[in-house]
Design a protein around this motif. Structure first.
Motif, PDB file in Angstrom:
ATOM      1  N   ALA A 209       0.884  -1.322  -0.147  1.00  0.00           N
ATOM      2  CA  ALA A 209      -0.070  -0.018  -0.142  1.00  0.00           C
ATOM      3  C   ALA A 209       1.072   1.306  -0.019  1.00  0.00           C
ATOM      4  N   VAL A 210       0.576   1.939  -0.750  1.00  0.00           N
ATOM      5  CA  VAL A 210       1.228   3.248  -0.958  1.00  0.00           C
ATOM      6  C   VAL A 210       0.192   4.566  -0.877  1.00  0.00           C
ATOM      7  N   HIS A 211       0.454   5.543   0.107  1.00  0.00           N
ATOM      8  CA  HIS A 211      -0.520   6.535   0.500  1.00  0.00           C
ATOM      9  C   HIS A 211      -0.394   7.550  -0.403  1.00  0.00           C
ATOM     10  N   GLN A 212      -1.330   8.158  -0.936  1.00  0.00           N
ATOM     11  CA  GLN A 212      -1.275   9.252  -1.954  1.00  0.00           C
ATOM     12  C   GLN A 212      -0.760  10.489  -1.268  1.00  0.00           C
ATOM     13  N   THR A 213      -0.980  10.956  -0.045  1.00  0.00           N
ATOM     14  CA  THR A 213      -0.622  12.502   0.455  1.00  0.00           C
ATOM     15  C   THR A 213       0.558  12.446   0.880  1.00  0.00           C
ATOM     16  N   ASP A 214       1.255  11.396   0.991  1.00  0.00           N
ATOM     17  CA  ASP A 214       2.687  11.579   1.659  1.00  0.00           C
ATOM     18  C   ASP A 214       3.460  12.569   1.026  1.00  0.00           C
ATOM     19  N   LEU A 215       3.444  12.630  -0.344  1.00  0.00           N
ATOM     20  CA  LEU A 215       4.277  13.270  -1.094  1.00  0.00           C
ATOM     21  C   LEU A 215       3.984  14.571  -1.505  1.00  0.00           C
ATOM     22  N   VAL A 216       2.547  14.805  -1.770  1.00  0.00           N
ATOM     23  CA  VAL A 216       1.697  15.758  -2.152  1.00  0.00           C
ATOM     24  C   VAL A 216       0.259  15.815  -1.716  1.00  0.00           C
ATOM     25  N   GLY A 217      -0.310  17.064  -1.259  1.00  0.00           N
ATOM     26  CA  GLY A 217      -1.444  17.060  -0.862  1.00  0.00           C
ATOM     27  C   GLY A 217      -2.637  16.662  -1.603  1.00  0.00           C
ATOM     28  N   HIS A 218      -3.852  16.560  -1.079  1.00  0.00           N
ATOM     29  CA  HIS A 218      -4.620  15.606  -1.960  1.00  0.00           C
ATOM     30  C   HIS A 218      -5.269  16.642  -2.986  1.00  0.00           C
ATOM     31  N   ASN A 219      -5.515  18.099  -2.523  1.00  0.00           N
ATOM     32  CA  ASN A 219      -5.827  18.998  -3.514  1.00  0.00           C
ATOM     33  C   ASN A 219      -4.904  20.057  -3.347  1.00  0.00           C
ATOM     34  N   GLU A 220      -3.394  19.832  -3.547  1.00  0.00           N
ATOM     35  CA  GLU A 220      -2.592  20.630  -3.252  1.00  0.00           C
ATOM     36  C   GLU A 220      -2.703  22.077  -4.133  1.00  0.00           C
ATOM     37  N   VAL A 221      -2.211  23.144  -3.490  1.00  0.00           N
ATOM     38  CA  VAL A 221      -2.383  24.476  -4.560  1.00  0.00           C
ATOM     39  C   VAL A 221      -1.198  25.201  -4.252  1.00  0.00           C
ATOM     40  N   SER A 222      -0.405  24.714  -3.141  1.00  0.00           N
ATOM     41  CA  SER A 222       0.749  25.744  -3.016  1.00  0.00           C
ATOM     42  C   SER A 222       2.259  25.107  -3.444  1.00  0.00           C
ATOM     43  N   PHE A 223       2.496  23.940  -3.491  1.00  0.00           N
ATOM     44  CA  PHE A 223       3.441  22.882  -3.664  1.00  0.00           C
ATOM     45  C   PHE A 223       4.752  23.544  -2.642  1.00  0.00           C
TER      46      PHE A 223
END
Ligand code: GCU
Length: 440
Positions: A209-223
Protein backbone atom coordinates in the motif's frame (compact mmCIF):
# COMPACT_ATOMS: atom_id res chain seq x y z
CA UNK A 1 -36.96 33.75 2.82
CA UNK A 2 -33.50 34.76 4.08
CA UNK A 3 -33.77 38.13 2.30
CA UNK A 4 -37.19 38.67 3.79
CA UNK A 5 -35.90 37.98 7.34
CA UNK A 6 -32.99 40.34 6.70
CA UNK A 7 -35.24 43.18 5.53
CA UNK A 8 -37.56 42.66 8.55
CA UNK A 9 -34.49 42.80 10.80
CA UNK A 10 -33.33 46.09 9.27
CA UNK A 11 -36.79 47.63 9.71
CA UNK A 12 -36.89 46.41 13.31
CA UNK A 13 -33.50 47.92 14.16
CA UNK A 14 -34.51 51.21 12.53
CA UNK A 15 -37.59 51.25 14.76
CA UNK A 16 -35.46 50.66 17.88
CA UNK A 17 -33.00 53.33 16.70
CA UNK A 18 -35.74 55.98 16.41
CA UNK A 19 -36.99 55.07 19.92
CA UNK A 20 -33.57 54.91 21.66
CA UNK A 21 -31.52 57.28 19.51
CA UNK A 22 -29.07 57.92 22.35
CA UNK A 23 -27.81 54.30 22.56
CA UNK A 24 -26.14 54.22 19.13
CA UNK A 25 -23.31 51.75 20.03
CA UNK A 26 -25.83 49.02 20.77
CA UNK A 27 -27.52 49.76 17.47
CA UNK A 28 -24.22 49.35 15.60
CA UNK A 29 -23.69 46.02 17.35
CA UNK A 30 -27.19 44.86 16.52
CA UNK A 31 -26.69 45.82 12.90
CA UNK A 32 -23.39 43.94 12.73
CA UNK A 33 -24.99 40.89 14.30
CA UNK A 34 -27.72 40.95 11.71
CA UNK A 35 -25.22 41.21 8.84
CA UNK A 36 -23.23 38.29 10.25
CA UNK A 37 -26.36 36.18 10.59
CA UNK A 38 -27.35 37.09 7.06
CA UNK A 39 -23.97 36.14 5.63
CA UNK A 40 -23.90 32.96 7.69
CA UNK A 41 -27.25 31.91 6.24
CA UNK A 42 -26.55 33.21 2.83
CA UNK A 43 -23.14 31.76 2.04
CA UNK A 44 -24.17 28.06 2.15
CA UNK A 45 -27.12 28.95 -0.05
CA UNK A 46 -24.89 30.90 -2.41
CA UNK A 47 -22.46 28.01 -2.46
CA UNK A 48 -25.21 25.51 -3.27
CA UNK A 49 -26.44 27.82 -6.01
CA UNK A 50 -22.93 28.17 -7.46
CA UNK A 51 -22.51 24.41 -7.42
CA UNK A 52 -25.84 24.01 -9.17
CA UNK A 53 -24.74 26.48 -11.82
CA UNK A 54 -21.39 24.76 -12.20
CA UNK A 55 -23.08 21.39 -12.65
CA UNK A 56 -26.21 22.37 -14.56
CA UNK A 57 -24.76 21.09 -17.82
CA UNK A 58 -23.50 17.64 -16.81
CA UNK A 59 -24.20 15.10 -19.50
CA UNK A 60 -25.40 11.72 -18.29
CA UNK A 61 -27.61 10.91 -21.21
CA UNK A 62 -26.04 9.06 -24.14
CA UNK A 63 -28.20 10.98 -26.63
CA UNK A 64 -26.54 14.27 -25.56
CA UNK A 65 -22.95 13.13 -26.14
CA UNK A 66 -21.46 15.41 -28.81
CA UNK A 67 -20.13 13.78 -31.94
CA UNK A 68 -16.37 13.51 -31.88
CA UNK A 69 -13.42 12.04 -33.71
CA UNK A 70 -10.67 10.45 -31.66
CA UNK A 71 -7.05 11.17 -32.51
CA UNK A 72 -5.47 8.29 -34.39
CA UNK A 73 -3.48 5.89 -32.29
CA UNK A 74 -1.59 4.40 -35.16
CA UNK A 75 -0.61 7.50 -37.10
CA UNK A 76 2.60 9.30 -36.18
CA UNK A 77 2.80 13.06 -35.65
CA UNK A 78 4.43 13.16 -39.09
CA UNK A 79 1.39 11.45 -40.61
CA UNK A 80 2.95 8.02 -41.14
CA UNK A 81 0.91 4.91 -40.49
CA UNK A 82 2.18 2.65 -37.74
CA UNK A 83 2.00 -0.92 -38.90
CA UNK A 84 4.70 -2.69 -36.91
CA UNK A 85 5.50 -3.37 -33.29
CA UNK A 86 8.82 -1.63 -33.80
CA UNK A 87 7.27 1.57 -35.16
CA UNK A 88 4.85 1.62 -32.23
CA UNK A 89 7.59 1.12 -29.64
CA UNK A 90 10.19 3.42 -31.10
CA UNK A 91 8.15 6.20 -32.71
CA UNK A 92 4.47 6.44 -31.84
CA UNK A 93 4.56 5.34 -28.21
CA UNK A 94 7.24 7.90 -27.22
CA UNK A 95 5.29 10.62 -29.04
CA UNK A 96 2.10 9.84 -27.14
CA UNK A 97 3.89 9.53 -23.81
CA UNK A 98 5.49 12.90 -24.29
CA UNK A 99 2.11 14.51 -25.11
CA UNK A 100 0.57 13.13 -21.93
CA UNK A 101 3.59 14.32 -19.95
CA UNK A 102 3.67 17.85 -21.21
CA UNK A 103 0.00 18.58 -21.92
CA UNK A 104 -2.03 16.49 -19.50
CA UNK A 105 -0.41 15.32 -16.26
CA UNK A 106 2.88 17.23 -16.26
CA UNK A 107 6.41 15.85 -16.49
CA UNK A 108 7.68 13.82 -13.55
CA UNK A 109 11.39 14.06 -12.75
CA UNK A 110 13.38 11.00 -13.70
CA UNK A 111 14.63 8.80 -10.88
CA UNK A 112 18.16 9.70 -11.89
CA UNK A 113 17.54 13.25 -10.65
CA UNK A 114 19.92 14.12 -7.86
CA UNK A 115 18.20 12.97 -4.71
CA UNK A 116 19.35 10.51 -2.15
CA UNK A 117 16.85 7.77 -1.29
CA UNK A 118 17.03 5.67 1.87
CA UNK A 119 14.83 2.83 3.14
CA UNK A 120 14.16 2.11 6.77
CA UNK A 121 12.09 -0.74 8.17
CA UNK A 122 10.10 1.05 10.85
CA UNK A 123 8.13 -1.95 12.06
CA UNK A 124 7.92 -5.67 11.33
CA UNK A 125 5.19 -8.10 12.33
CA UNK A 126 5.92 -11.66 11.16
CA UNK A 127 2.61 -12.94 12.57
CA UNK A 128 0.16 -10.63 10.86
CA UNK A 129 -3.32 -12.05 10.26
CA UNK A 130 -2.84 -15.18 12.37
CA UNK A 131 0.59 -15.80 10.91
CA UNK A 132 -0.48 -15.64 7.27
CA UNK A 133 1.75 -12.69 6.46
CA UNK A 134 4.75 -10.70 7.48
CA UNK A 135 3.92 -7.03 7.60
CA UNK A 136 6.70 -4.52 7.09
CA UNK A 137 6.25 -0.77 7.44
CA UNK A 138 8.95 0.86 5.31
CA UNK A 139 9.89 4.51 5.46
CA UNK A 140 11.31 5.83 2.18
CA UNK A 141 13.16 9.09 2.57
CA UNK A 142 14.16 11.46 -0.22
CA UNK A 143 16.70 14.13 0.43
CA UNK A 144 18.86 16.67 -1.32
CA UNK A 145 20.21 20.11 -0.48
CA UNK A 146 16.79 21.63 -1.22
CA UNK A 147 14.93 19.62 1.38
CA UNK A 148 13.52 16.23 2.25
CA UNK A 149 10.27 14.28 1.99
CA UNK A 150 9.13 10.91 3.27
CA UNK A 151 6.61 8.25 2.44
CA UNK A 152 5.64 5.14 4.37
CA UNK A 153 4.66 2.07 2.41
CA UNK A 154 3.23 -1.14 3.84
CA UNK A 155 4.36 -4.49 2.52
CA UNK A 156 2.47 -7.68 3.45
CA UNK A 157 4.30 -10.81 2.32
CA UNK A 158 2.59 -14.22 2.39
CA UNK A 159 4.43 -16.46 4.83
CA UNK A 160 3.64 -19.70 3.04
CA UNK A 161 5.23 -18.59 -0.27
CA UNK A 162 7.99 -20.83 -1.56
CA UNK A 163 9.20 -18.41 -4.16
CA UNK A 164 9.14 -14.60 -4.48
CA UNK A 165 5.46 -13.68 -4.46
CA UNK A 166 3.68 -11.67 -7.16
CA UNK A 167 2.16 -8.55 -5.65
CA UNK A 168 -0.79 -6.20 -5.75
CA UNK A 169 0.32 -2.62 -5.23
CA UNK A 170 -2.38 -0.13 -4.31
CA UNK A 171 -2.36 3.63 -4.65
CA UNK A 172 -4.30 4.21 -1.46
CA UNK A 173 -6.57 6.92 -0.08
CA UNK A 174 -5.92 5.58 3.42
CA UNK A 175 -2.90 6.78 5.31
CA UNK A 176 -0.50 3.90 5.72
CA UNK A 177 0.34 5.19 9.18
CA UNK A 178 -3.30 4.93 10.29
CA UNK A 179 -5.01 1.92 11.86
CA UNK A 180 -7.03 1.39 8.65
CA UNK A 181 -4.48 -1.26 7.71
CA UNK A 182 -4.79 -3.14 10.98
CA UNK A 183 -6.68 -6.40 11.04
CA UNK A 184 -10.44 -6.12 11.16
CA UNK A 185 -11.39 -7.01 14.73
CA UNK A 186 -14.52 -8.92 13.75
CA UNK A 187 -14.04 -10.10 10.18
CA UNK A 188 -11.33 -12.60 9.53
CA UNK A 189 -9.17 -11.98 6.48
CA UNK A 190 -10.15 -8.31 6.25
CA UNK A 191 -8.32 -5.13 7.05
CA UNK A 192 -10.13 -2.44 8.99
CA UNK A 193 -10.66 -0.58 5.73
CA UNK A 194 -12.43 -3.73 4.52
CA UNK A 195 -9.84 -4.79 1.96
CA UNK A 196 -9.67 -8.57 1.56
CA UNK A 197 -6.03 -9.08 2.41
CA UNK A 198 -6.70 -12.69 3.52
CA UNK A 199 -7.97 -13.64 0.05
CA UNK A 200 -4.96 -11.99 -1.61
CA UNK A 201 -2.57 -13.85 0.67
CA UNK A 202 -4.40 -17.15 0.11
CA UNK A 203 -3.95 -16.69 -3.60
CA UNK A 204 -0.23 -16.15 -3.02
CA UNK A 205 -0.07 -12.39 -3.51
CA UNK A 206 1.98 -9.96 -1.53
CA UNK A 207 0.23 -6.66 -0.97
CA UNK A 208 1.79 -3.21 -0.99
CA UNK A 209 0.00 0.00 0.00
CA UNK A 210 1.27 3.42 -1.03
CA UNK A 211 -0.48 6.44 0.40
CA UNK A 212 -1.39 9.28 -1.93
CA UNK A 213 -0.70 12.33 0.25
CA UNK A 214 2.70 11.46 1.69
CA UNK A 215 4.42 13.38 -1.09
CA UNK A 216 1.72 15.82 -2.22
CA UNK A 217 -1.55 17.15 -0.77
CA UNK A 218 -4.84 15.67 -2.00
CA UNK A 219 -5.80 19.00 -3.52
CA UNK A 220 -2.41 20.70 -3.35
CA UNK A 221 -2.34 24.32 -4.43
CA UNK A 222 0.90 25.75 -3.04
CA UNK A 223 3.54 23.03 -3.63
CA UNK A 224 5.65 24.53 -0.83
CA UNK A 225 5.94 21.23 0.98
CA UNK A 226 6.22 17.59 -0.03
CA UNK A 227 8.27 16.30 -2.91
CA UNK A 228 8.04 19.21 -5.36
CA UNK A 229 10.49 21.65 -3.70
CA UNK A 230 13.27 19.07 -3.98
CA UNK A 231 13.08 19.41 -7.74
CA UNK A 232 12.61 23.14 -8.22
CA UNK A 233 15.28 24.80 -10.30
CA UNK A 234 17.05 27.91 -9.01
CA UNK A 235 14.46 30.63 -8.37
CA UNK A 236 11.50 28.32 -8.97
CA UNK A 237 8.72 28.00 -6.38
CA UNK A 238 5.86 26.47 -8.36
CA UNK A 239 5.63 23.78 -11.05
CA UNK A 240 5.89 25.14 -14.58
CA UNK A 241 2.89 24.72 -16.89
CA UNK A 242 4.30 21.48 -18.32
CA UNK A 243 5.52 20.07 -15.02
CA UNK A 244 4.04 17.60 -12.58
CA UNK A 245 0.78 18.23 -10.83
CA UNK A 246 -0.77 16.14 -8.07
CA UNK A 247 -1.48 12.97 -10.07
CA UNK A 248 2.04 12.89 -11.44
CA UNK A 249 3.46 13.17 -7.94
CA UNK A 250 1.27 10.29 -6.75
CA UNK A 251 2.49 8.29 -9.75
CA UNK A 252 6.10 9.12 -8.90
CA UNK A 253 5.56 7.77 -5.39
CA UNK A 254 4.29 4.47 -6.85
CA UNK A 255 7.42 4.18 -8.97
CA UNK A 256 9.62 4.75 -5.95
CA UNK A 257 7.71 2.05 -4.06
CA UNK A 258 8.54 -0.30 -6.93
CA UNK A 259 12.22 0.70 -6.62
CA UNK A 260 11.99 -0.56 -3.05
CA UNK A 261 10.37 -3.84 -4.14
CA UNK A 262 13.32 -4.43 -6.46
CA UNK A 263 15.37 -4.74 -3.28
CA UNK A 264 12.87 -7.01 -1.52
CA UNK A 265 13.83 -10.63 -2.26
CA UNK A 266 10.50 -12.11 -1.11
CA UNK A 267 8.49 -10.15 -3.67
CA UNK A 268 8.65 -10.80 -7.41
CA UNK A 269 9.00 -7.26 -8.73
CA UNK A 270 8.43 -8.52 -12.26
CA UNK A 271 4.87 -9.50 -11.37
CA UNK A 272 3.44 -6.41 -9.72
CA UNK A 273 -0.19 -5.55 -10.46
CA UNK A 274 -0.88 -1.89 -9.80
CA UNK A 275 -4.41 -0.98 -8.77
CA UNK A 276 -6.27 2.20 -7.89
CA UNK A 277 -9.81 3.42 -7.47
CA UNK A 278 -11.15 6.74 -8.71
CA UNK A 279 -8.45 9.42 -8.34
CA UNK A 280 -6.07 6.59 -7.52
CA UNK A 281 -7.24 4.73 -10.64
CA UNK A 282 -6.19 7.75 -12.71
CA UNK A 283 -2.86 7.70 -10.91
CA UNK A 284 -2.44 3.94 -11.45
CA UNK A 285 -2.90 4.28 -15.21
CA UNK A 286 -0.50 7.20 -15.43
CA UNK A 287 2.09 5.43 -13.25
CA UNK A 288 2.10 2.30 -15.37
CA UNK A 289 2.00 4.24 -18.63
CA UNK A 290 5.31 5.83 -17.65
CA UNK A 291 6.95 2.94 -15.86
CA UNK A 292 7.03 -0.27 -17.84
CA UNK A 293 8.21 -2.26 -14.85
CA UNK A 294 4.59 -2.55 -13.68
CA UNK A 295 3.42 -5.85 -15.14
CA UNK A 296 -0.35 -5.36 -14.96
CA UNK A 297 -2.69 -2.46 -14.26
CA UNK A 298 -6.19 -2.21 -12.84
CA UNK A 299 -8.21 0.99 -12.78
CA UNK A 300 -11.51 1.01 -10.96
CA UNK A 301 -13.98 3.77 -11.82
CA UNK A 302 -11.12 6.09 -12.74
CA UNK A 303 -13.35 8.29 -14.91
CA UNK A 304 -12.22 11.73 -16.03
CA UNK A 305 -8.42 11.89 -16.53
CA UNK A 306 -8.46 8.14 -15.97
CA UNK A 307 -9.95 5.68 -18.43
CA UNK A 308 -12.86 7.85 -19.66
CA UNK A 309 -12.63 9.61 -23.02
CA UNK A 310 -12.33 13.42 -22.77
CA UNK A 311 -14.20 14.05 -25.98
CA UNK A 312 -17.43 12.50 -24.76
CA UNK A 313 -17.69 15.22 -22.08
CA UNK A 314 -19.92 12.85 -20.15
CA UNK A 315 -20.18 13.12 -16.35
CA UNK A 316 -17.11 14.93 -15.06
CA UNK A 317 -15.41 17.03 -17.73
CA UNK A 318 -12.03 18.71 -17.91
CA UNK A 319 -13.68 21.98 -16.88
CA UNK A 320 -15.25 20.40 -13.83
CA UNK A 321 -12.04 18.72 -12.84
CA UNK A 322 -9.83 21.79 -13.05
CA UNK A 323 -12.44 23.89 -11.29
CA UNK A 324 -12.49 21.62 -8.26
CA UNK A 325 -8.95 20.24 -8.36
CA UNK A 326 -6.91 22.83 -10.25
CA UNK A 327 -3.55 21.08 -9.99
CA UNK A 328 -4.38 17.38 -10.26
CA UNK A 329 -3.25 17.81 -13.86
CA UNK A 330 -0.62 20.15 -15.26
CA UNK A 331 -1.47 23.80 -15.91
CA UNK A 332 -1.11 23.11 -19.63
CA UNK A 333 -4.24 20.96 -19.42
CA UNK A 334 -6.29 24.08 -18.56
CA UNK A 335 -5.91 25.26 -22.14
CA UNK A 336 -8.16 22.46 -23.31
CA UNK A 337 -11.15 23.29 -21.11
CA UNK A 338 -14.11 23.29 -23.49
CA UNK A 339 -11.59 22.65 -26.27
CA UNK A 340 -11.26 18.90 -25.80
CA UNK A 341 -11.30 18.35 -29.56
CA UNK A 342 -8.00 20.25 -29.79
CA UNK A 343 -6.23 17.82 -27.48
CA UNK A 344 -3.81 15.79 -29.57
CA UNK A 345 -4.56 12.80 -27.32
CA UNK A 346 -7.53 11.14 -25.70
CA UNK A 347 -7.54 8.63 -22.90
CA UNK A 348 -7.62 5.52 -25.10
CA UNK A 349 -4.06 6.55 -25.93
CA UNK A 350 -3.11 6.49 -22.26
CA UNK A 351 -4.44 2.95 -22.02
CA UNK A 352 -2.56 2.00 -25.18
CA UNK A 353 0.70 3.08 -23.49
CA UNK A 354 0.19 0.14 -21.12
CA UNK A 355 0.20 -2.40 -23.97
CA UNK A 356 1.32 -5.15 -24.24
CA UNK A 357 0.92 -5.50 -20.46
CA UNK A 358 -2.44 -6.73 -19.20
CA UNK A 359 -4.89 -3.94 -18.44
CA UNK A 360 -8.18 -4.17 -16.57
CA UNK A 361 -10.78 -1.42 -16.49
CA UNK A 362 -13.72 -1.58 -14.09
CA UNK A 363 -16.85 0.59 -14.05
CA UNK A 364 -20.00 0.90 -11.97
CA UNK A 365 -23.45 1.16 -13.54
CA UNK A 366 -24.51 3.93 -11.14
CA UNK A 367 -21.28 5.88 -11.50
CA UNK A 368 -22.25 8.36 -14.22
CA UNK A 369 -19.75 10.96 -12.96
CA UNK A 370 -16.98 8.58 -14.12
CA UNK A 371 -18.69 7.86 -17.48
CA UNK A 372 -18.74 4.04 -17.57
CA UNK A 373 -19.34 3.90 -21.31
CA UNK A 374 -16.44 6.29 -21.92
CA UNK A 375 -14.22 4.04 -19.78
CA UNK A 376 -15.24 1.00 -21.78
CA UNK A 377 -14.81 2.66 -25.17
CA UNK A 378 -11.38 3.84 -24.21
CA UNK A 379 -10.32 0.26 -23.46
CA UNK A 380 -12.02 -0.88 -26.65
CA UNK A 381 -10.10 1.62 -28.79
CA UNK A 382 -6.80 0.95 -27.02
CA UNK A 383 -7.24 -2.71 -27.98
CA UNK A 384 -6.07 -1.78 -31.47
CA UNK A 385 -2.54 -1.43 -30.13
CA UNK A 386 -2.78 -4.66 -28.14
CA UNK A 387 -3.65 -6.47 -31.35
CA UNK A 388 -0.76 -4.82 -33.21
CA UNK A 389 1.54 -6.17 -30.49
CA UNK A 390 0.15 -9.68 -30.87
CA UNK A 391 -2.11 -9.52 -27.83
CA UNK A 392 -5.86 -9.75 -27.39
CA UNK A 393 -8.29 -6.93 -26.63
CA UNK A 394 -11.94 -5.97 -26.58
CA UNK A 395 -13.67 -6.65 -29.87
CA UNK A 396 -17.15 -5.19 -29.43
CA UNK A 397 -18.20 -1.59 -29.04
CA UNK A 398 -21.01 -2.76 -26.78
CA UNK A 399 -20.49 -3.07 -23.05
CA UNK A 400 -20.85 -6.54 -21.56
CA UNK A 401 -23.83 -7.26 -19.31
CA UNK A 402 -23.70 -6.05 -15.73
CA UNK A 403 -21.52 -8.26 -13.53
CA UNK A 404 -20.16 -10.24 -16.49
CA UNK A 405 -16.42 -9.82 -16.40
CA UNK A 406 -14.28 -10.09 -19.53
CA UNK A 407 -11.24 -11.73 -18.00
CA UNK A 408 -9.54 -13.93 -20.54
CA UNK A 409 -7.99 -11.21 -22.60
CA UNK A 410 -5.09 -8.80 -22.31
CA UNK A 411 -7.64 -6.01 -21.97
CA UNK A 412 -10.20 -6.99 -19.35
CA UNK A 413 -13.33 -5.18 -18.26
CA UNK A 414 -16.40 -5.37 -16.10
CA UNK A 415 -19.23 -3.09 -15.20
CA UNK A 416 -20.72 -4.03 -11.89
CA UNK A 417 -24.22 -3.29 -10.77
CA UNK A 418 -23.49 -0.46 -8.35
CA UNK A 419 -21.96 2.92 -7.71
CA UNK A 420 -18.63 4.53 -7.00
CA UNK A 421 -16.92 2.00 -4.73
CA UNK A 422 -14.76 -1.10 -4.80
CA UNK A 423 -16.70 -4.09 -3.49
CA UNK A 424 -15.81 -7.72 -2.97
CA UNK A 425 -17.15 -8.47 -6.46
CA UNK A 426 -14.55 -6.08 -7.93
CA UNK A 427 -11.70 -7.38 -5.80
CA UNK A 428 -12.39 -10.98 -6.80
CA UNK A 429 -12.43 -10.09 -10.50
CA UNK A 430 -9.14 -8.19 -10.12
CA UNK A 431 -7.57 -11.24 -8.51
CA UNK A 432 -9.04 -13.54 -11.19
CA UNK A 433 -7.55 -11.31 -13.88
CA UNK A 434 -4.14 -11.29 -12.19
CA UNK A 435 -4.32 -15.08 -11.68
CA UNK A 436 -5.10 -15.50 -15.35
CA UNK A 437 -2.02 -13.53 -16.38
CA UNK A 438 0.47 -14.29 -13.65
CA UNK A 439 -0.18 -17.93 -12.98
CA UNK A 440 -0.72 -19.59 -16.35
C1 GCU B 1 -14.07 13.52 -7.28
C2 GCU B 1 -13.43 13.81 -8.60
C3 GCU B 1 -13.20 12.53 -9.41
C4 GCU B 1 -12.47 11.52 -8.57
C5 GCU B 1 -13.21 11.30 -7.27
C6 GCU B 1 -12.49 10.34 -6.33
O1 GCU B 1 -15.39 13.08 -7.48
O2 GCU B 1 -14.24 14.70 -9.31
O3 GCU B 1 -12.44 12.81 -10.56
O4 GCU B 1 -12.34 10.34 -9.28
O5 GCU B 1 -13.34 12.53 -6.60
O6 GCU B 1 -11.28 10.29 -6.31
O7 GCU B 1 -13.20 9.65 -5.59
Amino acid sequence: MVCWAFIRGVVYIDAIESQYASNSMKIVLLRSLLVCLFLGFWSPLAHAQQKKELDHDIIYDESRIPSYVLPELLLTAEGKEVTSKEAWLTVRRPQILSLFSTLVYGKTPSPASPIETTYEVVKTNPQFMSGKATRKDIRIRFENDQGSAEMVILVFIPNQAEEPAPAFMIHSFDETTSSRFDEHPAEEGRLKNNWPLGELLDRGYAFVAVHQTDLVGHNEVSFEEGIHPLFFKAGQSFPNADEWGVLSAVAWGGMRALDYLEEEPLVDHNRVALMGHSKMGKAALWTAAQDERFALVISAQSGCAGAALWRRRSGETLEKMVTRFPYWLSRNAWKFVDQEDDLPVDQHMLLALIAPRPLYVASGSEDGWADPRGEYLSAYHASEVYRLLGKTGLSSEELPNLNEALLESDVGYHIKDGGHSVEMYDWLRFMDFADYHFKR
